[in-house]
Design an enzyme around this catalytic site. Sequence first.
Site, PDB file in Angstrom:
ATOM      1  N   SER A  71       0.863  -1.187   0.000  1.00  0.00           N
ATOM      2  CA  SER A  71       0.000   0.000   0.000  1.00  0.00           C
ATOM      3  C   SER A  71       0.897   1.233   0.000  1.00  0.00           C
ATOM      4  O   SER A  71       0.798   2.074   0.874  1.00  0.00           O
ATOM      5  CB  SER A  71      -0.912  -0.001   1.224  1.00  0.00           C
ATOM      6  OG  SER A  71      -0.135   0.025   2.408  1.00  0.00           O
ATOM      7  N   ILE A  72       1.783   1.307  -0.989  1.00  0.00           N
ATOM      8  CA  ILE A  72       2.708   2.442  -1.060  1.00  0.00           C
ATOM      9  C   ILE A  72       1.913   3.734  -1.263  1.00  0.00           C
ATOM     10  O   ILE A  72       2.169   4.742  -0.600  1.00  0.00           O
ATOM     11  CB  ILE A  72       3.715   2.280  -2.231  1.00  0.00           C
ATOM     12  CG1 ILE A  72       4.332   0.880  -2.241  1.00  0.00           C
ATOM     13  CG2 ILE A  72       4.757   3.392  -2.212  1.00  0.00           C
ATOM     14  CD1 ILE A  72       5.291   0.561  -1.169  1.00  0.00           C
ATOM     15  N   ASN A 100       4.516   6.553 -16.340  1.00  0.00           N
ATOM     16  CA  ASN A 100       3.234   6.118 -15.783  1.00  0.00           C
ATOM     17  C   ASN A 100       2.600   7.312 -15.076  1.00  0.00           C
ATOM     18  O   ASN A 100       3.208   7.925 -14.208  1.00  0.00           O
ATOM     19  CB  ASN A 100       3.490   4.950 -14.827  1.00  0.00           C
ATOM     20  CG  ASN A 100       2.218   4.402 -14.206  1.00  0.00           C
ATOM     21  OD1 ASN A 100       1.513   5.112 -13.497  1.00  0.00           O
ATOM     22  ND2 ASN A 100       1.924   3.135 -14.450  1.00  0.00           N
ATOM     23  N   CYS A 131      -4.685   2.102  -9.795  1.00  0.00           N
ATOM     24  CA  CYS A 131      -3.967   1.943  -8.532  1.00  0.00           C
ATOM     25  C   CYS A 131      -4.953   1.752  -7.393  1.00  0.00           C
ATOM     26  O   CYS A 131      -5.828   2.590  -7.169  1.00  0.00           O
ATOM     27  CB  CYS A 131      -3.083   3.136  -8.235  1.00  0.00           C
ATOM     28  SG  CYS A 131      -2.171   2.890  -6.709  1.00  0.00           S
ATOM     29  N   LYS A 166      -3.372   1.303 -18.255  1.00  0.00           N
ATOM     30  CA  LYS A 166      -3.134   0.173 -17.349  1.00  0.00           C
ATOM     31  C   LYS A 166      -4.406  -0.177 -16.599  1.00  0.00           C
ATOM     32  O   LYS A 166      -4.974   0.650 -15.884  1.00  0.00           O
ATOM     33  CB  LYS A 166      -2.015   0.527 -16.366  1.00  0.00           C
ATOM     34  CG  LYS A 166      -1.637  -0.630 -15.472  1.00  0.00           C
ATOM     35  CD  LYS A 166      -0.273  -0.436 -14.887  1.00  0.00           C
ATOM     36  CE  LYS A 166       0.085  -1.529 -13.923  1.00  0.00           C
ATOM     37  NZ  LYS A 166       1.399  -1.298 -13.312  1.00  0.00           N
ATOM     38  N   GLY A 244       2.207  -9.436 -14.039  1.00  0.00           N
ATOM     39  CA  GLY A 244       1.543 -10.056 -12.894  1.00  0.00           C
ATOM     40  C   GLY A 244       2.256 -11.349 -12.568  1.00  0.00           C
ATOM     41  O   GLY A 244       1.990 -12.391 -13.161  1.00  0.00           O
ATOM     42  N   GLY A 245       3.203 -11.276 -11.649  1.00  0.00           N
ATOM     43  CA  GLY A 245       3.842 -12.479 -11.134  1.00  0.00           C
ATOM     44  C   GLY A 245       4.958 -13.061 -11.967  1.00  0.00           C
ATOM     45  O   GLY A 245       5.398 -14.179 -11.708  1.00  0.00           O
ATOM     46  N   GLY A 266       7.519  -6.729 -12.164  1.00  0.00           N
ATOM     47  CA  GLY A 266       7.441  -5.853 -11.001  1.00  0.00           C
ATOM     48  C   GLY A 266       8.116  -6.464  -9.791  1.00  0.00           C
ATOM     49  O   GLY A 266       9.324  -6.347  -9.580  1.00  0.00           O
ATOM     50  N   THR A 267       7.312  -7.177  -9.010  1.00  0.00           N
ATOM     51  CA  THR A 267       7.751  -7.714  -7.728  1.00  0.00           C
ATOM     52  C   THR A 267       9.062  -8.501  -7.785  1.00  0.00           C
ATOM     53  O   THR A 267       9.880  -8.410  -6.871  1.00  0.00           O
ATOM     54  CB  THR A 267       6.620  -8.617  -7.167  1.00  0.00           C
ATOM     55  OG1 THR A 267       5.426  -7.823  -7.113  1.00  0.00           O
ATOM     56  CG2 THR A 267       6.938  -9.137  -5.785  1.00  0.00           C
TER      57      THR A 267
HETATM   58  C1  LIG Z   1       5.718  -2.056  -4.419  1.00  0.00           C
HETATM   59  C2  LIG Z   1       4.846  -1.883  -5.626  1.00  0.00           C
HETATM   60  C3  LIG Z   1       4.564  -0.613  -6.099  1.00  0.00           C
HETATM   61  C4  LIG Z   1       3.768  -0.433  -7.222  1.00  0.00           C
HETATM   62  N1  LIG Z   1       3.535   0.827  -7.670  1.00  0.00           N
HETATM   63  C5  LIG Z   1       2.815   1.016  -8.820  1.00  0.00           C
HETATM   64  C6  LIG Z   1       2.638   2.320  -9.357  1.00  0.00           C
HETATM   65  O1  LIG Z   1       3.131   3.307  -8.824  1.00  0.00           O
HETATM   66  N2  LIG Z   1       1.916   2.449 -10.501  1.00  0.00           N
HETATM   67  C7  LIG Z   1       1.377   1.371 -11.157  1.00  0.00           C
HETATM   68  O2  LIG Z   1       0.758   1.548 -12.204  1.00  0.00           O
HETATM   69  N3  LIG Z   1       1.547   0.117 -10.665  1.00  0.00           N
HETATM   70  C8  LIG Z   1       2.255  -0.086  -9.524  1.00  0.00           C
HETATM   71  N4  LIG Z   1       2.442  -1.370  -9.045  1.00  0.00           N
HETATM   72  C9  LIG Z   1       1.855  -2.516  -9.769  1.00  0.00           C
HETATM   73  C10 LIG Z   1       2.869  -3.165 -10.703  1.00  0.00           C
HETATM   74  O3  LIG Z   1       3.302  -2.289 -11.706  1.00  0.00           O
HETATM   75  C11 LIG Z   1       2.297  -4.424 -11.375  1.00  0.00           C
HETATM   76  O4  LIG Z   1       1.183  -4.064 -12.157  1.00  0.00           O
HETATM   77  C12 LIG Z   1       1.833  -5.476 -10.386  1.00  0.00           C
HETATM   78  O5  LIG Z   1       2.659  -5.478  -9.242  1.00  0.00           O
HETATM   79  C13 LIG Z   1       1.804  -6.878 -10.975  1.00  0.00           C
HETATM   80  O6  LIG Z   1       3.087  -7.302 -11.437  1.00  0.00           O
HETATM   81  P1  LIG Z   1       4.147  -8.142 -10.542  1.00  0.00           P
HETATM   82  O7  LIG Z   1       3.417  -9.303  -9.968  1.00  0.00           O
HETATM   83  O8  LIG Z   1       5.245  -8.498 -11.493  1.00  0.00           O
HETATM   84  O9  LIG Z   1       4.615  -7.202  -9.475  1.00  0.00           O
HETATM   85  C14 LIG Z   1       3.226  -1.566  -7.893  1.00  0.00           C
HETATM   86  C15 LIG Z   1       3.513  -2.840  -7.416  1.00  0.00           C
HETATM   87  C16 LIG Z   1       4.300  -3.020  -6.301  1.00  0.00           C
HETATM   88  C17 LIG Z   1       4.592  -4.402  -5.815  1.00  0.00           C
END
Ligand SMILES: Cc1cc2nc3c(=O)[nH]c(=O)nc-3n(C[C@H](O)[C@H](O)[C@H](O)COP(=O)(O)O)c2cc1C
Lengths: 305, 255
Positions: A71-72, A100, A131, A166, A244-245, A266-267
């Site tokens: 929940s940033i 973005n 978001c 997105k 996503g993942g 992302g993660t």
């Molecule tokens: C710590 C964190 C911060 C994120 N911040 C944003 C953001 O600022 N803007 C956004 O569009 N998505 C944000 N996301 C979502 C990611 O871009 C992505 O859509 C989502 O995490 C799924 O991909 P992943 O499983 O590879 O992380 C964030 C995800 C995480 C984990």
Amino acid sequence: MKPDLSIDLAGIKMKNPVMNASGPFGCGWEYAQFIDLSKLGAIVVKSITLKEQRGNPPPRMCETASGILNSIGLQNKGVDRFVQEDLPYLRNYNVPIIVNVAGGTIDEYVAVCDRLNHVHGISGIELNISCPNVKKGGAIFGSSSRSASKVVTEVRRVTNLPLIVKLTPNVTDIVKIARSVEIAGADGVSLINTLLGMCIDVETFRPELASIIGGLSGPAIKPIAIRMVWQVAQAIDIPIIGMGGIASVKDAIEFFLAGATAIAIGTANLINPQITIEIIRGLEKFLEEKGFEAIWEIVGKVKID
Amino acid sequence: MFQVKAHVLLKEQIAPGIYTLRFFCREIASRAKPGQFIHVKCGENRNFILRRPFSIHRILGPDTFEILFKVVGKGTSCLAQLHPHEILDIIGPMGNGFTIDDGLKSTILVAGGMGIAPLVSLIEEIDLQRIRLYILQGAATRERLLYFMYLKRIARKIFLATEDGSIGHKGLVTDLLHVAIKECKPDCIYACGPEEMLKEVAEISSEFEIPAQVSMERRMGCGIGACLSCVCETRDGYKRVCVDGPVFDATEIVW
Ligand SMILES: Cc1cc2nc3c(=O)[nH]c(=O)nc-3n(C[C@H](O)[C@H](O)[C@H](O)COP(=O)(O)O)c2cc1C
Ligand SMILES: Cc1cc2nc3c(=O)[nH]c(=O)nc-3n(C[C@H](O)[C@H](O)[C@H](O)COP(=O)(O)OP(=O)(O)OC[C@H]3O[C@@H](n4cnc5c(N)ncnc54)[C@H](O)[C@@H]3O)c2cc1C
Ligand code: FES
């Protein structure tokens, strides 16, 4: 011959289809200690808003089975400081920069995109209408076709940059939303953002996150993301950035087979800061071994009888 | 900062559920400073995916360093099962570390529980520089007062507190800080331990107008300053514990 990884994503020319997902990667420079950023297909910067935002109170992250909950809350320094402080640095890399953009109101989205029109070195906009971590706006826009289409229409008026929207998975029918943003003028879609979730500490009986609810990401959400990419790919003609993942080459390939033209990670960067580069190399190797000449040959090629 | 596959040289249990791990890793050992930490991938396990942060506990030479950890959950249980010669994926050295100002003559270290971990490397540095060293150590029980004999030898004086009263003052280590400051007249206080303890240290040191450096803890994601998940509130807004800290001036933190 080496397989051709290059793609044209909504008019953005990329040397390979692998980029970072917005957020966990910041503006990229922390990762420059571990990888050569110019090897990425594109860099997607963390959500930028019109004014500086503090973000949510800590704790902002907790871990779940095969995933994390965050929940940033869009903490960022605002578009002006981004343009002055971060963009000049990013421009040094020979790599497309996708910004973005997030906002609480349609006017804010429009104002940020308008501001970005006048700066040099941006290759595209990713509109974050998904978001989950902000009270106003954010996911609200992405959760109905009407509001999604409205914000895209308004932004389309002020920008000629490639516009990628997105999408949030926290909806009953993501296909409908994808169609409506395509009609409203989007050049591509990114999916998925995080899934709403919650964790409770059984010692203290309190939610693990100060904001109570957060967004789930990481390997746990991959099957949902694959399903959504596949469904959306059947329904629209604009390209999809799948995410996503993704944590391995195999994960990435699944997304291409489901219909993604590009993928974002992302993660997994949090765990392995070199993951993006490893996946680029792995994709090349996979295509070579399977005898494909180019990445597009596997896009959407899941076999369904 | 380096991402390295480091060899485990030694694992030693030093108290029930508490271990040291020694790594062979020139990249990190030759650059690490007291108060910095490493980010450890504790195993291939899909149940928990994030790395875990651990302080640099002792720097033994240009190739070797140790961490000290307590088993509290999934990641630390994996570490406790490691054997010498196994290889771990670690990133470091991370964070800012403690600063030892020039001309420092006398200092008090406050260690609560596992808070002793980063302070041992600091103690070795302070000892090298021949700064007068006083230690306040607190733990739940006598058995949990790690390195007590060593600390007693190296410090001019050690003040002890245990929650169960099995040795020293019965209660919190910060109960002893007023008296210790008056007696030892430190130029600087260093503290690591539970946040409640750090807060007390901050209050008492500001009462005496003595600068204090505290090492903060937060759940971490990337550990390199990118993801913004580890922030704590400071007078200048949110700061990242992983790169702006983990060591902060106590007056900077909004408790
Ligand atoms: C710590 C964190 C911060 C994120 N911040 C944003 C953001 O600022 N803007 C956004 O569009 N998505 C944000 N996301 C979502 C990611 O871009 C992505 O859509 C989502 O995490 C799924 O991909 P992943 O499983 O590879 O992380 C964030 C995800 C995480 C984990
Ligand atoms: C900069 C920094 C330096 C650290 N140095 C050391 C050290 O030198 N030695 C050491 O033993 N530990 C240290 N820690 C704490 C250590 O990172 C955690 O104990 C570890 O991550 C727990 O992992 P786990 O998988 O075993 O626990 P999990 O299974 O994740 O959790 C088990 C329990 O521990 C609690 N917990 C988990 N992580 C933390 C945390 N970061 N802070 C407080 N509680 C937590 C959880 O709430 C839960 O109740 C440090 C933390 C930070 C931020
Ligand atoms: S852990 Fe990612 S910014 Fe500190």
